[in-house]
Each structure stands twice: as structure tokens, then as C-alpha cells.
Design a protein around this motif. Structure first.
Motif, PDB file in Angstrom:
ATOM      1  N   LEU A 130     -61.677 -72.344  -9.409  1.00  0.00           N
ATOM      2  CA  LEU A 130     -61.843 -70.888  -9.379  1.00  0.00           C
ATOM      3  C   LEU A 130     -62.442 -70.322 -10.663  1.00  0.00           C
ATOM      4  CD1 LEU A 130     -58.724 -69.319  -7.641  1.00  0.00           C
ATOM      5  CD2 LEU A 130     -61.094 -69.030  -7.016  1.00  0.00           C
ATOM      6  N   GLU A 144     -60.165 -61.617  -5.258  1.00  0.00           N
ATOM      7  CA  GLU A 144     -59.188 -61.986  -4.229  1.00  0.00           C
ATOM      8  C   GLU A 144     -59.846 -62.810  -3.120  1.00  0.00           C
ATOM      9  OE1 GLU A 144     -56.271 -59.871  -0.926  1.00  0.00           O
ATOM     10  OE2 GLU A 144     -57.101 -58.651  -2.543  1.00  0.00           O
ATOM     11  N   TYR A 147     -60.565 -66.290  -4.327  1.00  0.00           N
ATOM     12  CA  TYR A 147     -59.314 -67.037  -4.379  1.00  0.00           C
ATOM     13  C   TYR A 147     -58.927 -67.506  -2.977  1.00  0.00           C
ATOM     14  CZ  TYR A 147     -54.431 -68.208  -5.167  1.00  0.00           C
ATOM     15  OH  TYR A 147     -53.231 -68.861  -5.212  1.00  0.00           O
TER      16      TYR A 147
END
Length: 172
Positions: A130, A144, A147
Motif C-alpha cells: 500500500l 480507502e 486499501y
């Protein structure tokens, strides 16, 4: 009439000394029913013998085929039936194991540990994967989503590996 250990022994068909021994092991002596229930749950059955005070006759001593009647059902026969049922169950488990529908417990534990190791390793790689993706992002929604995509891809990869491992019978 007061219930004594001798009366319990007589009712259970054993010598009074056995009642003393079983009482030390925890047998209740307040009623014959409780004593009998405790005995059936805690005392290993033995070969049946004639009750105290009754002499064995030739008819009682002869095997059932020679005595002219079926053998009486006793605790011994119940225990023998239970043992034979347990042996049949074990034979059935061995048969399933040979047919590969069951796995040895040690192999299963090893497979579960291997699976957890793979999950742990994959989850530990998520931040590394990430970091370069989210380094240039400023919008919280984009972070988000990045992720979620990375985590979904990681979990999908783990799922595939575990399915392959299951098809191999727990071997990595």
C-alpha cells in the motif's frame, strides 16, 4: 426400617465389603437406587456370578447353548455390546481414513498452522504493497478504496492458496 450397607449389598448382589470399598470411592448409601446408579456409572462390569447365598446349579453353570435357554442380559453383556459397538466405530473411522475422507489429526493441525502462517504473511505484506500507492494520494476516499482493493486482492490470493492446499490433503 433403616437402610444399611448390608442391605444395599444384598440388593446389589455383592459382598458387604464391596459396599465399603465403593463408599470410599464416593458411592452414595442413602438409597439403593442411587447406589445402583453410581455402580453402573463407576464400576467396571465383571462376569456375572450367582448372588450371595445362592449356590450355583448345573443349569446356571452350563453355557447358554447347553442350558437350554438364552443367556440372561447382565451388565457384562451390555458392556460387551458397548465395546463391540466402539470397535465397529473405530473400524469405520479407519475405513474412512483409508478412503482419504478423513485426515490424521497431526496432519490437520500442521495444515491449520501452515494456513495461519500464510494468512499472517499475506496480511503483513499489505502495508508494504500500500505504501507506494497511497504515498501520492491526498483524498481520504481514494486512500480507502486503494486499501480495500489491496486487501481484497490479498484475501483472494490467500483463499486460492488455501483451496489448493485443501485439494492436496493439507500439504502446502
Amino acid at each position: 426400617m433403616k437402610l444399611t450397607q448390608s442391605r444395599i449389598a444384598e440388593a446389589l448382589g455383592v459382598h458387604p465389603a464391596m459396599i465399603v470399598r465403593w463408599k470410599r470411592r464416593g458411592m452414595p448409601v442413602c438409597s439403593v437406587e442411587e447406589a445402583a446408579a453410581w455402580r453402573s456409572a463407576n464400576v467396571r462390569p465383571r462376569m456375572p456370578s450367582a448372588p450371595i447365598g445362592i449356590e450355583s446349579t448345573d443349569e446356571q453353570a452350563a453355557p447358554p447353548s447347553q442350558a437350554g435357554h438364552a443367556a440372561p442380559v447382565t451388565d457384562y453383556h451390555k458392556a460387551k455390546t458397548q465395546r463391540e459397538a466402539a470397535e465397529a466405530h473405530l473400524a469405520q473411522l479407519r475405513l474412512h481414513r483409508l478412503g482419504a475422507s478423513l485426515m490424521d489429526a497431526t496432519t490437520a493441525r500442521r495444515a491449520v498452522c501452515e494456513a495461519f502462517d500464510q494468512v499472517r504473511a499475506a496480511v503483513c505484506r499489505v502495508p508494504v504493497m500500500l505504501a507506494p500507492i497511497v504515498a501520492g494520494l491526498t483524498d481520504p476516499r481514494e486512500i480507502e478504496l486503494a486499501y480495500q482493493r489491496t486487501l481484497a486482492a490479498t484475501l483472494s490470493d490467500i483463499s486460492g492458496r488455501l483451496q489448493v492446499m485443501a485439494q492436496r490433503g493439507g500439504q502446502p
